[in-house]
Design a protein around this motif. Structure first.
Motif, PDB file in Angstrom:
ATOM      1  N   ARG A  22       0.708  -1.232  -0.009  1.00  0.00           N
ATOM      2  CA  ARG A  22       0.027   0.185   0.089  1.00  0.00           C
ATOM      3  C   ARG A  22       0.823   1.099  -0.146  1.00  0.00           C
ATOM      4  O   ARG A  22       0.546   2.122  -0.920  1.00  0.00           O
ATOM      5  CB  ARG A  22      -0.889  -0.047   1.171  1.00  0.00           C
ATOM      6  N   ALA A  25       2.174   1.648  -3.275  1.00  0.00           N
ATOM      7  CA  ALA A  25       1.182   2.413  -4.327  1.00  0.00           C
ATOM      8  C   ALA A  25       0.955   3.762  -4.099  1.00  0.00           C
ATOM      9  O   ALA A  25       0.782   4.472  -5.128  1.00  0.00           O
ATOM     10  CB  ALA A  25      -0.167   1.367  -4.110  1.00  0.00           C
ATOM     11  N   ILE A  26       0.928   4.234  -2.880  1.00  0.00           N
ATOM     12  CA  ILE A  26       0.666   5.674  -2.686  1.00  0.00           C
ATOM     13  C   ILE A  26       1.900   6.512  -3.304  1.00  0.00           C
ATOM     14  O   ILE A  26       1.721   7.437  -3.950  1.00  0.00           O
ATOM     15  CB  ILE A  26       0.748   5.908  -1.085  1.00  0.00           C
ATOM     16  N   ASP A  27       3.106   6.031  -3.221  1.00  0.00           N
ATOM     17  CA  ASP A  27       4.289   6.513  -3.748  1.00  0.00           C
ATOM     18  C   ASP A  27       4.098   6.562  -5.078  1.00  0.00           C
ATOM     19  O   ASP A  27       4.340   7.746  -5.718  1.00  0.00           O
ATOM     20  CB  ASP A  27       5.499   5.706  -3.176  1.00  0.00           C
ATOM     21  N   ARG A  28       3.676   5.541  -5.778  1.00  0.00           N
ATOM     22  CA  ARG A  28       3.509   5.472  -7.368  1.00  0.00           C
ATOM     23  C   ARG A  28       2.520   6.261  -7.817  1.00  0.00           C
ATOM     24  O   ARG A  28       2.511   7.175  -8.562  1.00  0.00           O
ATOM     25  CB  ARG A  28       3.095   3.990  -7.997  1.00  0.00           C
ATOM     26  N   ALA A  29       1.428   6.629  -6.902  1.00  0.00           N
ATOM     27  CA  ALA A  29       0.528   7.590  -7.380  1.00  0.00           C
ATOM     28  C   ALA A  29       0.524   9.104  -7.085  1.00  0.00           C
ATOM     29  O   ALA A  29       0.354   9.972  -7.966  1.00  0.00           O
ATOM     30  CB  ALA A  29      -0.903   7.158  -6.414  1.00  0.00           C
ATOM     31  N   ALA A  30       1.593   9.312  -6.229  1.00  0.00           N
ATOM     32  CA  ALA A  30       1.981  10.720  -5.813  1.00  0.00           C
ATOM     33  C   ALA A  30       3.299  11.177  -6.540  1.00  0.00           C
ATOM     34  O   ALA A  30       3.171  12.281  -6.859  1.00  0.00           O
ATOM     35  CB  ALA A  30       2.338  10.639  -4.327  1.00  0.00           C
ATOM     36  N   ARG A  32       6.469  10.911  -9.633  1.00  0.00           N
ATOM     37  CA  ARG A  32       6.654  10.653 -10.842  1.00  0.00           C
ATOM     38  C   ARG A  32       7.808   9.732 -10.845  1.00  0.00           C
ATOM     39  O   ARG A  32       8.219   8.713 -11.849  1.00  0.00           O
ATOM     40  CB  ARG A  32       7.069  11.854 -11.713  1.00  0.00           C
ATOM     41  N   ASP A  81      -1.387   9.973  -0.084  1.00  0.00           N
ATOM     42  CA  ASP A  81      -2.299   9.682  -1.156  1.00  0.00           C
ATOM     43  C   ASP A  81      -2.929  10.873  -1.857  1.00  0.00           C
ATOM     44  O   ASP A  81      -3.458  11.787  -1.144  1.00  0.00           O
ATOM     45  CB  ASP A  81      -3.389   8.885  -0.570  1.00  0.00           C
ATOM     46  N   PRO A  82      -2.758  10.971  -3.072  1.00  0.00           N
ATOM     47  CA  PRO A  82      -3.165  12.051  -3.897  1.00  0.00           C
ATOM     48  C   PRO A  82      -4.664  12.597  -3.505  1.00  0.00           C
ATOM     49  O   PRO A  82      -5.241  13.377  -3.581  1.00  0.00           O
ATOM     50  CB  PRO A  82      -2.950  11.999  -5.409  1.00  0.00           C
ATOM     51  N   ALA A  83      -5.435  11.560  -3.148  1.00  0.00           N
ATOM     52  CA  ALA A  83      -6.839  11.632  -3.188  1.00  0.00           C
ATOM     53  C   ALA A  83      -7.222  12.212  -1.739  1.00  0.00           C
ATOM     54  O   ALA A  83      -8.557  12.665  -1.512  1.00  0.00           O
ATOM     55  CB  ALA A  83      -7.654   9.988  -3.078  1.00  0.00           C
TER      56      ALA A  83
END
Length: 161
Positions: A22, A25-30, A32, A81-83
């Protein structure tokens, strides 16, 4: 509802190996240029101060990692998380690291931040971090490399509120 109330929605607890998918995944979403899951595994393995922000529904919304040695701390990574960015989670995580720094009687805490990350710069300035220099070509960027602004926080000079 007070302004501080949203920060209370996150419980901060130690990061566990089971959290790494998780967190990655946060790192990948936030970012580049994200860290790999292996880097997070290594941080846990060597015993860095590693934390996650958990929402009331048990979802991990962010994380923070700090190394501590020789009376100094170095914030290695903080990500939300960007969300849920700009909702207080990042501030809650930074404040947690500063509480740890105080409890460990660290004399100073360092971190690097991209000059283009204006939200993070404002957050850190509001918590008492000050610019102490630059690291040229520190971060990967779309057009080569980007400098890092080096910041420092001293517990005796800057209270964390």
């Amino acid at each position: 509802m007070s302004v501080a109330t949203p920060m209370l929605r996150w419980q901060i607890r130690p990061m566990r190996p089971a959290d790494v998918p998780r967190v990655a995944a946060i790192d990948r979403a936030a970012y580049r240029f994200p860290w790999t899951a292996g880097i997070f595994d290594d941080c846990l393995r060597v015993g860095y101060s590693s934390w996650v922000a958990v929402a009331p529904d048990d979802r991990i919304d962010g994380y923070a990692l700090m190394s501590m040695a020789a009376g100094e701390g170095h914030v290695l990574n903080i990500c939300v998380d960007p969300a849920v960015q700009r909702g207080g989670c990042g501030r809650r995580l930074v404040m947690h690291l500063l509480e740890i720094a105080r409890a460990a009687e660290l004399s100073i805490v360092f971190l690097e931040v991209r000059p283009t990350n204006t939200a993070a710069l404002a957050l850190y300035a509001g918590l008492g971090f000050r610019e102490i220099g630059r690291r040229p070509n520190y971060y990967p960027a779309d057009q080569g490399r980007e400098d890092a602004i080096m910041l420092a926080w001293e517990p005796d000079s800057h209270p964390a509120d």
